[in-house]
Write a protein that holds these residues in place. Sequence first.
Motif, mmCIF file in Angstrom:
data_model
loop_
_atom_site.group_PDB
_atom_site.id
_atom_site.type_symbol
_atom_site.label_atom_id
_atom_site.label_comp_id
_atom_site.label_asym_id
_atom_site.label_seq_id
_atom_site.Cartn_x
_atom_site.Cartn_y
_atom_site.Cartn_z
ATOM 1 N N UNK A 148 -20.702 23.945 10.580
ATOM 2 C CA UNK A 148 -20.918 25.462 10.853
ATOM 3 C C UNK A 148 -19.416 25.999 10.623
ATOM 4 N N UNK A 149 -18.901 26.770 10.352
ATOM 5 C CA UNK A 149 -17.827 28.063 9.179
ATOM 6 C C UNK A 149 -17.592 29.046 9.726
ATOM 7 N N UNK A 176 -21.530 30.561 10.434
ATOM 8 C CA UNK A 176 -22.364 30.285 9.948
ATOM 9 C C UNK A 176 -22.926 28.656 10.081
ATOM 10 N N UNK A 177 -24.385 28.758 9.860
ATOM 11 C CA UNK A 177 -24.419 27.349 10.167
ATOM 12 C C UNK A 177 -24.979 26.892 8.542
ATOM 13 N N UNK A 178 -24.425 25.356 7.786
ATOM 14 C CA UNK A 178 -24.492 25.858 6.364
ATOM 15 C C UNK A 178 -24.991 24.207 6.013
ATOM 16 N N UNK A 179 -25.900 23.960 5.763
ATOM 17 C CA UNK A 179 -27.131 23.088 5.026
ATOM 18 C C UNK A 179 -26.439 22.288 3.401
ATOM 19 N N UNK A 231 -25.393 28.686 2.614
ATOM 20 C CA UNK A 231 -25.952 28.818 4.096
ATOM 21 C C UNK A 231 -27.189 29.036 4.535
ATOM 22 N N UNK A 232 -27.338 29.041 5.696
ATOM 23 C CA UNK A 232 -28.293 28.718 6.341
ATOM 24 C C UNK A 232 -29.143 29.814 7.194
ATOM 25 N N UNK A 233 -28.020 30.152 7.897
ATOM 26 C CA UNK A 233 -28.169 31.041 9.764
ATOM 27 C C UNK A 233 -27.044 31.630 9.673
ATOM 28 N N UNK A 234 -26.921 32.683 10.032
ATOM 29 C CA UNK A 234 -25.891 33.652 10.874
ATOM 30 C C UNK A 234 -25.984 33.750 12.646
#
Length: 194
Positions: free
Chosen positions: A28-29, A46-49, A176-179
């Motif tokens: 998470x960021x 955001x979630x980053x992969x 970044x994959x998801x806000x």
Amino acid sequence: MKDFMKNWGFFIIILSVFILLRLFVVTPVSVKGHSMDPTLADGQKLLTLKTDKVERLDIITLQEPDEPEKMAVKRVIALPGETVEMKNDQLTINGEVFAEPYLDEYQALFDTGQLAETYAYNPQFQKTAENAETFTSDFSYTVPEGQYFVLGDNRLVSKDSRYFGFVDQSYIKGRVIWRYWPLNQMSLFTKDSN
């Protein structure tokens, strides 16, 4: 022990999966600043992969090369070995014109002289918008092997590869994959949505 596992086993499994995902797969960021406006806004979560494979237009988290203790969120523009050039707000990569539709909103505001109003929250940004001749300053670079060229979408105020240089693969922390916050702006980031 059997009663303990019966009562708590499912919870322990879910917690273990969550911890493993957090350690090895996703991070998470929080967005800090305005360099990715309007695509991403200050304070969004955001979630980053975590990934080794980075492609053009991916929005990534990275350590800033000139200040590795700082994390940033930027867009990958040019890949290792490519020649990237910006002239009069027109991007070319290896001599081919490359469209940047994610810039349309702020580019239109800049072209009509209204971007300074959007920057009302920061007098320095307003002054920059009023004095700029182009939305993205002109540049020309050849990206070394193992390095990437990144830019923020809010080109007038973004600290990016034009300032801190190329980004080594080892400095890239994730895609970044998801806000997920704020909830009314929740969205997935896929190759097509970037």
